[in-house]
Scaffold this active site. Structure first.
Site, PDB file in Angstrom:
ATOM      1  N   HIS A 161      53.355  29.645  20.194  1.00  0.00           N
ATOM      2  CA  HIS A 161      53.075  29.952  21.596  1.00  0.00           C
ATOM      3  C   HIS A 161      51.625  30.438  21.727  1.00  0.00           C
ATOM      4  CE1 HIS A 161      54.095  30.588  25.758  1.00  0.00           C
ATOM      5  NE2 HIS A 161      53.262  31.604  25.687  1.00  0.00           N
ATOM      6  N   ALA A 162      50.886  29.803  22.628  1.00  0.00           N
ATOM      7  CA  ALA A 162      49.451  30.075  22.735  1.00  0.00           C
ATOM      8  C   ALA A 162      49.176  31.516  23.144  1.00  0.00           C
ATOM      9  CB  ALA A 162      48.826  29.123  23.758  1.00  0.00           C
ATOM     10  N   HIS A 165      42.999  28.264  29.890  1.00  0.00           N
ATOM     11  CA  HIS A 165      43.744  29.495  30.164  1.00  0.00           C
ATOM     12  C   HIS A 165      43.413  30.565  29.114  1.00  0.00           C
ATOM     13  CE1 HIS A 165      47.308  31.926  31.384  1.00  0.00           C
ATOM     14  NE2 HIS A 165      47.280  32.267  30.108  1.00  0.00           N
ATOM     15  N   GLU A 166      43.514  30.196  27.852  1.00  0.00           N
ATOM     16  CA  GLU A 166      43.294  31.178  26.779  1.00  0.00           C
ATOM     17  C   GLU A 166      41.843  31.645  26.738  1.00  0.00           C
ATOM     18  OE1 GLU A 166      45.752  32.502  25.605  1.00  0.00           O
ATOM     19  OE2 GLU A 166      47.259  31.010  26.107  1.00  0.00           O
ATOM     20  N   HIS A 203      41.113  34.423  29.044  1.00  0.00           N
ATOM     21  CA  HIS A 203      41.412  35.752  28.485  1.00  0.00           C
ATOM     22  C   HIS A 203      40.248  36.251  27.627  1.00  0.00           C
ATOM     23  CE1 HIS A 203      45.548  36.036  29.772  1.00  0.00           C
ATOM     24  NE2 HIS A 203      45.965  35.009  29.071  1.00  0.00           N
ATOM     25  N   GLU A 207      45.856  36.678  33.640  1.00  0.00           N
ATOM     26  CA  GLU A 207      46.486  35.365  33.503  1.00  0.00           C
ATOM     27  C   GLU A 207      45.863  34.334  34.439  1.00  0.00           C
ATOM     28  OE1 GLU A 207      48.242  34.791  31.065  1.00  0.00           O
ATOM     29  OE2 GLU A 207      48.692  36.841  30.463  1.00  0.00           O
ATOM     30  N   HIS A 265      58.596  34.612  25.894  1.00  0.00           N
ATOM     31  CA  HIS A 265      58.256  35.958  26.357  1.00  0.00           C
ATOM     32  C   HIS A 265      59.426  36.938  26.285  1.00  0.00           C
ATOM     33  CE1 HIS A 265      55.313  33.116  27.799  1.00  0.00           C
ATOM     34  NE2 HIS A 265      54.478  34.106  28.039  1.00  0.00           N
ATOM     35  N   TYR A 286      52.565  36.096  35.544  1.00  0.00           N
ATOM     36  CA  TYR A 286      52.306  34.659  35.718  1.00  0.00           C
ATOM     37  C   TYR A 286      52.626  34.196  37.131  1.00  0.00           C
ATOM     38  CZ  TYR A 286      52.219  34.900  30.620  1.00  0.00           C
ATOM     39  OH  TYR A 286      51.949  35.243  29.327  1.00  0.00           O
TER      40      TYR A 286
HETATM   41  O1  X8Z Z   1      52.349  32.285  28.041  1.00  0.00           O
HETATM   42  C1  X8Z Z   1      51.466  31.714  28.644  1.00  0.00           C
HETATM   43  C2  X8Z Z   1      50.091  31.551  28.004  1.00  0.00           C
HETATM   44  C3  X8Z Z   1      49.743  32.690  27.126  1.00  0.00           C
HETATM   45  S1  X8Z Z   1      49.393  34.152  27.994  1.00  0.00           S
HETATM   46  C4  X8Z Z   1      50.084  30.289  27.190  1.00  0.00           C
HETATM   47  N1  X8Z Z   1      51.710  31.148  29.848  1.00  0.00           N
HETATM   48  C5  X8Z Z   1      53.016  31.216  30.461  1.00  0.00           C
HETATM   49  C6  X8Z Z   1      54.037  30.411  29.684  1.00  0.00           C
HETATM   50  O2  X8Z Z   1      53.642  29.569  28.865  1.00  0.00           O
HETATM   51  O3  X8Z Z   1      55.225  30.600  29.891  1.00  0.00           O
HETATM   52  C7  X8Z Z   1      50.744  30.448  30.688  1.00  0.00           C
HETATM   53  C8  X8Z Z   1      51.532  29.935  31.847  1.00  0.00           C
HETATM   54  C9  X8Z Z   1      52.838  30.651  31.836  1.00  0.00           C
HETATM   55 ZN    ZN Z   2      47.787  34.049  29.282  1.00  0.00          ZN
END
Ligand code: X8Z
Ligand code: ZN
Length: 614
Positions: free
Chosen positions: A354-355, A384-385, A388, A412, A512, A522
């Site tokens: 997960h990024a 996105h990253e 941050h 975010e 998450h 988000y």
């Molecule tokens: O978790 C993230 C990022 C890392 S902060 C990749 N996002 C959420 C997800 O993937 O569920 C970005 C969009 C929503």
């Molecule tokens: Zn993020």
């Protein structure tokens, strides 16, 4: 953790705190427990607290980085231990800080005290054995998620999250999609449900020691407003965008029914979640080809295809992302970013794919951790990253307690805001496409974008609506899964592909939840990024439809962005919002403006259909 999980908070610190001055840190304060506190003492206390926290955070980040990029028994325990130390010390500091509660402090010190009391995403009971138990469960759940695999046939190759995601994105066979979806969702069945139940008990106990009703109340306290007012804001924003979501849902459901039949996609019902192109149905862009309108002009390019055809590798994707930010006048990332980041999935070990973006030393040691594939989705995620990282580097110049976003939605939203400027015009500038699609393609472009951004909105709400109810006890463990699917039906209008009883723990299949990263950020970000985009493209002097405007190359937009980023969390978020947009309120009208032509088009398509779901 990273951004993913920054620090989250608490308020109403309890009377427990009164007994805590003897607990040890910092000595300077403990020497005079009986005397009335002074501003000087408070200032000294904060300086010492910040020094101690910085040290602990760096240690925790290093341990967490190694755990996330090399999941083993040992790295899990080491990360748990570092987390445990940080939690123990932070709780102690937060409780000590209550000694200064009655004191009139200058603005900066008062804000720092407040932030200190909100510095944890996961508090723990002060009983060391329970604290150890909690942090081990937390590290273990993240490890379980990171190691997750689906082995379709005994003795044959197993698939990781990347491979399974590719099936969800590209396969159009309902049974195969269902098998892949169920395969991934089985990872959370073994043990994670029990782990989560205990995690909730212990996390809540920690939150209560700090004076919060439960862990959810602590998370909601972080938005410079009363928790009830925050919930009202969420509802207001959701009601602003709900009609747009319902129009999209109605249209997509009808197109999917054409493809899969109305026995699979029932008229007037929820959409089976496995048909939407993504394991969690959070972004639907991958099914664009299925729902694209026959009667309007196609954009004429597919970004994934263009990236592959141009021979991009992961490095070049990240370099391209960085180049967008530097075009705004921001400094390039440091050499260590390129040396220490993880761009691709290592072949020979388990990692958390997960990024995430990291600021390991809270200064210049910036990194991203991804398992990049050459496609449009990861191209967006890279922006996105990097958002941050650029934000972190800007606010790392602040005092330690202010090294954070104005609120976590801002963090975010930042990179996503930049990604909204990845327009056809920009793609042409960097040579990824040769021809900018004409205005006739606007509906198609907007639909493609809405499938990701509008579809996300109720998804963004649901995760923490569920967690808040779990934390408060409104949803007891024996109803975890039932409540999960009820909320998904209510807000998203999606349903599980097969019956999902309490033997499953489907929330655990979303990073998450086992990773304990709050999620409302988000939802906020998906509103804010359009508000930011509208404001910044105006600063950049752009005109034309919002979705065609780009801030690429605009030093004026970069300056505005930097000014906001430099504030860190030193001011309440409405000040940061004002610095960027001149508004002091979050406002979804930018979402509505952006998608206005599409909304009209969708409603015309939906004429004669019964929208909504039962
Ligand atoms: O978790 C993230 C990022 C890392 S902060 C990749 N996002 C959420 C997800 O993937 O569920 C970005 C969009 C929503
Ligand atoms: Zn993020």
């Amino acid at each position: 953790m990273s951004h993913s999980g920054s620090r989250a908070g608490f308020r109403h610190v309890s009377l427990l705190a009164l007994g805590l001055l003897a607990a040890g840190y910092p000595a300077a304060v403990a020497e005079t427990p009986a005397a009335a506190p002074t501003v000087e003492e408070a200032t000294r206390f904060l300086a010492e607290a910040e020094a101690q926290l910085l040290d602990l955070w760096i240690g925790r980040e290093r341990a967490a980085w190694v755990q996330a990029t090399y999941i083993t028994y040992d790295t899990e325990l080491l990360a748990a231990r570092a987390n445990e130390e940080t939690i123990a010390a932070t709780m102690q500091l937060a409780q000590q800080a209550t000694r200064f509660d009655g004191l009139a402090l200058p603005e900066v010190e008062a804000r720092k005290m407040k932030l200190l009391k909100m510095a944890l995403v996961l508090p723990a009971p002060s009983d060391p054995a329970l604290r150890t138990e909690l942090t081990r469960i937390a590290a273990g759940m993240e490890g379980t998620y990171g190691r997750g695999q689906w082995c379709p046939e005994a003795g044959k190759e197993c698939l990781d999250i990347g491979a399974i995601s590719n099936i969800l994105a590209a396969n159009r066979n309902e049974a195969e999609l269902r098998a892949a979806w169920e395969g991934w969702h089985a990872i959370s069945a073994q043990g994670m449900r029990d782990d989560y139940r205990r995690f909730v008990e212990l996390g809540n106990a920690g939150a209560r020691e700090l004076g919060f009703a439960d862990l959810g109340a602590l998370w909601r306290a972080k938005y410079d407003m009363e928790p009830e007012a925050f919930e009202a804001e969420l509802e207001r924003l959701w009601q602003q965008v709900r009609p747009l979501y319902e129009s999209l849902h109605c249209y997509v459901r009808a197109r999917l029914a054409e493809k899969y039949g109305s026995d699979v996609v029932p008229e007037g019902g929820a959409i089976p979640t496995h048909l939407l192109g993504n394991l969690w149905a959070q972004q639907w862009g991958n099914i664009y080809d299925l729902v694209k309108p026959a009667q309007v002009v196609d954009p004429g390019f597919d970004l994934t295809e263009r990236l592959v055809a141009a021979g991009y590798d992961s490095q070049q994707m990240v370099r391209t992302g960085e180049a967008f930010f530097t075009s705004l006048g921001l400094e390039p990332l440091p050499p260590t970013f390129w040396e220490r980041s993880q761009f691709v999935k290592p072949r020979d070990r388990d990692v958390v794919c997960h990024a995430s973006a990291w600021s390991v030393d809270q200064e210049n040691d910036l990194r991203i951790k991804m398992c990049i594939q050459i496609n449009e989705e990861d191209f967006n995620t890279i922006h996105h990253e990097l958002g941050h990282n650029f934000y972190q580097r800007a606010h790392n110049t602040r005092d330690v307690l202010f090294r954070d976003g104005a609120n976590d939605g801002f963090h975010e939203a930042l990179g996503d805001t930049v990604a909204l400027s990845v327009t056809p015009k920009y793609l042409k500038t960097i040579g990824l496409i040769s021809e900018e699609p004409s205005a006739d393609a606007d509906i198609a472009l907007l639909l493609r974008q809405a499938l990701d951004k509008v579809a996300f909105l109720p998804f963004g709400l649901v995760i923490d609506k569920w967690r808040w109810q779990v934390f408060s006890g409104a949803v007891p463990p024996e109803k975890y899964n039932q409540a999960w699917w009820e909320l998904k039906r209510q807000y998203q209008g999606v349903a599980a592909p097969s019956p999902r009883g309490e033997e499953w723990f489907d929330a655990g299949a979303k990073y998450h939840v086992p990773g304990n990263t709050p999620y409302m950020r988000y939802f906020l970000a998906h509103i804010q990024q359009f508000q930011f985009h509208r404001a910044l493209t105006a600063v950049a002097g752009e005109s034309g439809p919002l979705h065609r405007r780009s801030i690429y190359g605009s030093k004026a937009a970069g300056e505005k962005l930097e000014k906001m980023m430099l504030l860190g969390s030193s001011q309440p978020w409405p000040d940061a919002l004002e610095a960027l947009t001149d508004d002091r309120e979050m406002d979804a009208t930018a979402v509505l403006d952006y998608f206005a032509p599409l909304k009209e088009w969708l409603d015309a398509q939906n004429r004669g259909r019964t929208c909504g779901w039962n």
